[in-house]
Design a protein around this motif. Structure first.
Motif, PDB file in Angstrom:
ATOM      1  N   GLY A 192     -31.506 -31.327  56.770  1.00 45.49           N
ATOM      2  CA  GLY A 192     -32.867 -31.815  56.615  1.00 45.49           C
ATOM      3  C   GLY A 192     -33.738 -30.899  55.769  1.00 45.49           C
ATOM      4  O   GLY A 192     -34.951 -30.812  55.976  1.00 45.49           O
ATOM      5  N   ARG A 193     -33.122 -30.224  54.810  1.00 46.87           N
ATOM      6  CA  ARG A 193     -33.843 -29.248  53.994  1.00 46.87           C
ATOM      7  C   ARG A 193     -34.127 -29.775  52.597  1.00 46.87           C
ATOM      8  O   ARG A 193     -33.402 -30.597  52.067  1.00 46.87           O
ATOM      9  CB  ARG A 193     -33.011 -27.966  53.888  1.00 46.87           C
ATOM     10  CG  ARG A 193     -32.813 -27.316  55.251  1.00 46.87           C
ATOM     11  CD  ARG A 193     -31.904 -26.134  55.200  1.00 46.87           C
ATOM     12  NE  ARG A 193     -32.497 -25.086  54.369  1.00 46.87           N
ATOM     13  CZ  ARG A 193     -31.816 -24.011  54.009  1.00 46.87           C
ATOM     14  NH1 ARG A 193     -30.573 -23.833  54.391  1.00 46.87           N
ATOM     15  NH2 ARG A 193     -32.405 -23.098  53.264  1.00 46.87           N
ATOM     16  N   GLY A 194     -35.162 -29.242  51.985  1.00 45.72           N
ATOM     17  CA  GLY A 194     -35.455 -29.470  50.584  1.00 45.72           C
ATOM     18  C   GLY A 194     -34.864 -28.322  49.786  1.00 45.72           C
ATOM     19  O   GLY A 194     -34.067 -27.539  50.304  1.00 45.72           O
ATOM     20  N   MET A 195     -35.277 -28.210  48.534  1.00 46.39           N
ATOM     21  CA  MET A 195     -34.786 -27.102  47.720  1.00 46.39           C
ATOM     22  C   MET A 195     -35.729 -26.823  46.564  1.00 46.39           C
ATOM     23  O   MET A 195     -36.566 -27.657  46.215  1.00 46.39           O
ATOM     24  CB  MET A 195     -33.386 -27.383  47.183  1.00 46.39           C
ATOM     25  CG  MET A 195     -33.308 -28.493  46.142  1.00 46.39           C
ATOM     26  SD  MET A 195     -31.640 -28.779  45.559  1.00 46.39           S
ATOM     27  CE  MET A 195     -31.770 -28.159  43.896  1.00 46.39           C
ATOM     28  N   VAL A 196     -35.611 -25.645  46.016  1.00 46.74           N
ATOM     29  CA  VAL A 196     -36.314 -25.258  44.807  1.00 46.74           C
ATOM     30  C   VAL A 196     -35.245 -24.880  43.806  1.00 46.74           C
ATOM     31  O   VAL A 196     -34.259 -24.231  44.162  1.00 46.74           O
ATOM     32  CB  VAL A 196     -37.237 -24.045  45.056  1.00 46.74           C
ATOM     33  CG1 VAL A 196     -37.849 -23.552  43.758  1.00 46.74           C
ATOM     34  CG2 VAL A 196     -38.327 -24.408  46.051  1.00 46.74           C
ATOM     35  N   TYR A 197     -35.423 -25.310  42.548  1.00 45.44           N
ATOM     36  CA  TYR A 197     -34.467 -24.867  41.543  1.00 45.44           C
ATOM     37  C   TYR A 197     -35.168 -24.341  40.316  1.00 45.44           C
ATOM     38  O   TYR A 197     -36.319 -24.643  40.054  1.00 45.44           O
ATOM     39  CB  TYR A 197     -33.433 -25.944  41.218  1.00 45.44           C
ATOM     40  CG  TYR A 197     -33.893 -27.097  40.350  1.00 45.44           C
ATOM     41  CD1 TYR A 197     -33.760 -27.025  38.964  1.00 45.44           C
ATOM     42  CD2 TYR A 197     -34.378 -28.265  40.900  1.00 45.44           C
ATOM     43  CE1 TYR A 197     -34.150 -28.085  38.164  1.00 45.44           C
ATOM     44  CE2 TYR A 197     -34.756 -29.331  40.116  1.00 45.44           C
ATOM     45  CZ  TYR A 197     -34.626 -29.239  38.739  1.00 45.44           C
ATOM     46  OH  TYR A 197     -35.005 -30.290  37.957  1.00 45.44           O
TER      47      TYR A 197
END
Length: 114
Positions: free
Chosen positions: A106-111
């Motif tokens: 259930g996580r988002g991310m930064v790239y």
């Protein structure tokens, strides 16, 4: 952490719109963007993706087959002619696993590109 090295461009081409005016794959959100070059170097591309976006990307990546990579990438005008498809397939698999694991948690991310 997922490090895509030079395969970032391969995965971007794979998920980008097939033609002008066409829609990109949902997974394109994970690879979209480029650095902005200027006289003093470059500005990196940074994007945050919400958990719901990561879930949609993970589902879309699950639908991209290795065969699709073998068919689509060698004919791309955006990549070098000496493209190694197996290299791209390996990183596609890593990206697929990474996105699926984030989605399962259930996580988002930064790239970052650059």
């Amino acid at each position: 952490m997922l490090y895509l090295d030079k395969a970032w461009r391969h995965l971007q081409v794979l998920t980008a719109p097939l033609s002008a005016g066409a829609a990109a794959r949902t997974a394109f959100r994970m690879f979209e963007g480029s650095v902005t070059m200027h006289d003093e170097g470059w500005e990196p591309w940074v994007r945050a993706l919400s958990p719901s976006e990561v879930l949609a990307i993970a589902q879309d990546l699950d639908e991209v087959s290795d065969g699709e990579v073998r068919l689509r990438l060698p004919v791309s005008s955006h990549l070098d002619g000496d493209l190694e498809v197996d290299y791209a397939v390996g990183y596609l698999r890593r990206a697929r696993t990474f996105a699926r694991n984030l989605a399962n948690e259930g996580r988002g991310m930064v790239y970052l590109i650059g």
